[in-house]
Design a protein around this motif. Sequence first.
Motif, PDB file in Angstrom:
ATOM      1  N   HIS A   1     -20.651  19.540 -28.783  1.00  0.00           N
ATOM      2  CA  HIS A   1     -19.220  19.209 -28.838  1.00  0.00           C
ATOM      3  C   HIS A   1     -18.915  17.789 -28.368  1.00  0.00           C
ATOM      4  N   SER A   2     -19.587  17.327 -27.307  1.00  0.00           N
ATOM      5  CA  SER A   2     -19.267  15.974 -26.832  1.00  0.00           C
ATOM      6  C   SER A   2     -19.767  14.922 -27.823  1.00  0.00           C
ATOM      7  N   PHE A   3     -20.900  15.177 -28.495  1.00  0.00           N
ATOM      8  CA  PHE A   3     -21.352  14.236 -29.526  1.00  0.00           C
ATOM      9  C   PHE A   3     -20.382  14.241 -30.705  1.00  0.00           C
ATOM     10  N   SER A   4     -19.935  15.428 -31.092  1.00  0.00           N
ATOM     11  CA  SER A   4     -18.984  15.555 -32.196  1.00  0.00           C
ATOM     12  C   SER A   4     -17.704  14.771 -31.897  1.00  0.00           C
ATOM     13  N   PHE A   5     -17.199  14.907 -30.664  1.00  0.00           N
ATOM     14  CA  PHE A   5     -16.008  14.168 -30.239  1.00  0.00           C
ATOM     15  C   PHE A   5     -16.257  12.663 -30.354  1.00  0.00           C
ATOM     16  N   PHE A   6     -17.402  12.216 -29.852  1.00  0.00           N
ATOM     17  CA  PHE A   6     -17.755  10.805 -29.895  1.00  0.00           C
ATOM     18  C   PHE A   6     -17.835  10.302 -31.343  1.00  0.00           C
ATOM     19  N   ALA A   7     -18.522  11.066 -32.201  1.00  0.00           N
ATOM     20  CA  ALA A   7     -18.696  10.657 -33.600  1.00  0.00           C
ATOM     21  C   ALA A   7     -17.347  10.562 -34.315  1.00  0.00           C
ATOM     22  N   GLU A   8     -16.461  11.496 -34.032  1.00  0.00           N
ATOM     23  CA  GLU A   8     -15.135  11.461 -34.654  1.00  0.00           C
ATOM     24  C   GLU A   8     -14.308  10.298 -34.120  1.00  0.00           C
TER      25      GLU A   8
ATOM     26  N   SER B   1     -36.436  19.316 -39.248  1.00  0.00           N
ATOM     27  CA  SER B   1     -37.102  18.419 -38.299  1.00  0.00           C
ATOM     28  C   SER B   1     -37.744  19.197 -37.164  1.00  0.00           C
ATOM     29  N   ALA B   2     -37.121  20.291 -36.769  1.00  0.00           N
ATOM     30  CA  ALA B   2     -37.680  21.119 -35.688  1.00  0.00           C
ATOM     31  C   ALA B   2     -39.081  21.595 -36.070  1.00  0.00           C
ATOM     32  N   LEU B   3     -39.268  21.945 -37.332  1.00  0.00           N
ATOM     33  CA  LEU B   3     -40.598  22.361 -37.804  1.00  0.00           C
ATOM     34  C   LEU B   3     -41.601  21.218 -37.667  1.00  0.00           C
ATOM     35  N   SER B   4     -41.209  20.033 -38.119  1.00  0.00           N
ATOM     36  CA  SER B   4     -42.099  18.864 -38.045  1.00  0.00           C
ATOM     37  C   SER B   4     -42.425  18.494 -36.608  1.00  0.00           C
ATOM     38  N   LEU B   5     -41.431  18.605 -35.737  1.00  0.00           N
ATOM     39  CA  LEU B   5     -41.617  18.237 -34.334  1.00  0.00           C
ATOM     40  C   LEU B   5     -42.312  19.335 -33.528  1.00  0.00           C
ATOM     41  N   GLY B   6     -42.300  20.559 -34.061  1.00  0.00           N
ATOM     42  CA  GLY B   6     -42.917  21.675 -33.355  1.00  0.00           C
ATOM     43  C   GLY B   6     -42.078  22.184 -32.196  1.00  0.00           C
ATOM     44  N   VAL B   7     -40.749  22.203 -32.394  1.00  0.00           N
ATOM     45  CA  VAL B   7     -39.837  22.675 -31.344  1.00  0.00           C
ATOM     46  C   VAL B   7     -38.905  23.745 -31.900  1.00  0.00           C
ATOM     47  N   PRO B   8     -38.351  24.571 -31.016  1.00  0.00           N
ATOM     48  CA  PRO B   8     -37.393  25.572 -31.494  1.00  0.00           C
ATOM     49  C   PRO B   8     -36.064  24.926 -31.897  1.00  0.00           C
ATOM     50  N   THR B   9     -35.380  25.549 -32.843  1.00  0.00           N
ATOM     51  CA  THR B   9     -34.047  25.114 -33.240  1.00  0.00           C
ATOM     52  C   THR B   9     -33.057  25.752 -32.268  1.00  0.00           C
ATOM     53  N   LEU B  10     -32.179  24.950 -31.717  1.00  0.00           N
ATOM     54  CA  LEU B  10     -31.145  25.482 -30.830  1.00  0.00           C
ATOM     55  C   LEU B  10     -29.807  25.410 -31.556  1.00  0.00           C
ATOM     56  N   PRO B  11     -29.009  26.483 -31.525  1.00  0.00           N
ATOM     57  CA  PRO B  11     -27.711  26.447 -32.205  1.00  0.00           C
ATOM     58  C   PRO B  11     -26.708  25.536 -31.502  1.00  0.00           C
ATOM     59  N   SER B  12     -26.886  25.355 -30.191  1.00  0.00           N
ATOM     60  CA  SER B  12     -25.998  24.487 -29.415  1.00  0.00           C
ATOM     61  C   SER B  12     -26.791  23.822 -28.303  1.00  0.00           C
ATOM     62  N   THR B  13     -26.451  22.573 -28.011  1.00  0.00           N
ATOM     63  CA  THR B  13     -27.106  21.873 -26.899  1.00  0.00           C
ATOM     64  C   THR B  13     -26.091  21.511 -25.812  1.00  0.00           C
ATOM     65  N   ASP B  14     -24.906  22.113 -25.867  1.00  0.00           N
ATOM     66  CA  ASP B  14     -23.860  21.785 -24.897  1.00  0.00           C
ATOM     67  C   ASP B  14     -24.287  22.019 -23.449  1.00  0.00           C
TER      68      ASP B  14
ATOM     69  N   VAL C   1     -20.730  12.491 -21.747  1.00  0.00           N
ATOM     70  CA  VAL C   1     -21.804  13.227 -22.413  1.00  0.00           C
ATOM     71  C   VAL C   1     -22.000  14.559 -21.695  1.00  0.00           C
ATOM     72  N   ILE C   2     -21.967  15.644 -22.471  1.00  0.00           N
ATOM     73  CA  ILE C   2     -22.158  16.967 -21.880  1.00  0.00           C
ATOM     74  C   ILE C   2     -23.446  17.546 -22.445  1.00  0.00           C
ATOM     75  N   LYS C   3     -24.355  17.880 -21.633  1.00  0.00           N
ATOM     76  CA  LYS C   3     -24.462  17.716 -20.198  1.00  0.00           C
ATOM     77  C   LYS C   3     -25.022  16.335 -19.864  1.00  0.00           C
ATOM     78  N   GLU C   4     -26.134  16.030 -20.542  1.00  0.00           N
ATOM     79  CA  GLU C   4     -26.801  14.750 -20.310  1.00  0.00           C
ATOM     80  C   GLU C   4     -27.261  14.215 -21.664  1.00  0.00           C
ATOM     81  N   ILE C   5     -27.677  12.954 -21.704  1.00  0.00           N
ATOM     82  CA  ILE C   5     -28.026  12.320 -22.983  1.00  0.00           C
ATOM     83  C   ILE C   5     -29.119  13.102 -23.724  1.00  0.00           C
ATOM     84  N   GLU C   6     -29.966  13.797 -22.997  1.00  0.00           N
ATOM     85  CA  GLU C   6     -31.014  14.599 -23.644  1.00  0.00           C
ATOM     86  C   GLU C   6     -30.412  15.648 -24.581  1.00  0.00           C
ATOM     87  N   SER C   7     -29.209  16.140 -24.234  1.00  0.00           N
ATOM     88  CA  SER C   7     -28.553  17.138 -25.087  1.00  0.00           C
ATOM     89  C   SER C   7     -28.153  16.514 -26.428  1.00  0.00           C
ATOM     90  N   TRP C   8     -27.831  15.226 -26.433  1.00  0.00           N
ATOM     91  CA  TRP C   8     -27.493  14.539 -27.685  1.00  0.00           C
ATOM     92  C   TRP C   8     -28.749  14.315 -28.520  1.00  0.00           C
TER      93      TRP C   8
END
Length: 183
Positions: A162-169, A110-123, A94-101
């Motif tokens: 990317h690491s989640f994408s790899f895992f999902a594939e 969902s970001a609107l509902s949760l009240g958080v910013p949208t991030l284009p990448s969490t790598d 997992v890159i970097k840590e599970i929180e990134s997934w």
Amino acid sequence: MKKRIFILVEGEDDVRFFGRIIKPLLINRYDAVEIIPYASIKRSKVNSFLKSIRLMNNDYIFVADIDAERSVRDKKQILYSHYSHVNGGSIIVVIKEIESWYYAGISPESALSLGVPTLPSTDDLTKEDFNNLIPWKYDSRIDFMFEILKYFSLDSAGKKNHSFSFFAERYHLEDPAKEHAHQ
């Protein structure tokens, strides 16, 4: 013949994520999907367990955060040195840590509902970055994580990490809602 799959994860945040998001996607392929937090178990016991999984002809996924390692290959080398019975093809880093997934699964809606910013990448998202993004309205970090899991989007996670994408594939994970749309 179906068999069992064991998902060995580091800690409780991983147990929560894999239990809520991944287990339901794998359960129809196996007789049982079991999630085991290994970080608090002695290495020798984990090694024996890995050996017994193989001898019983079951499957497993061994999940580890990349932590401070420079590459997936370096992280795998460390895991091989700690666990002589781990199979490289069963390791997911997992890159970097599970929180990134977790955060990767937040769609713009969902970001609107949760009240958080949208991030284009969490790598590059660390545990500390994640904690800094938790809105005040949540009682705790765990409360926020559970809320993310309610909204989690496989599609979004695959695009943002990317690491989640790899895992999902690798494990052919598909959103059940999309699966029904194809039929």
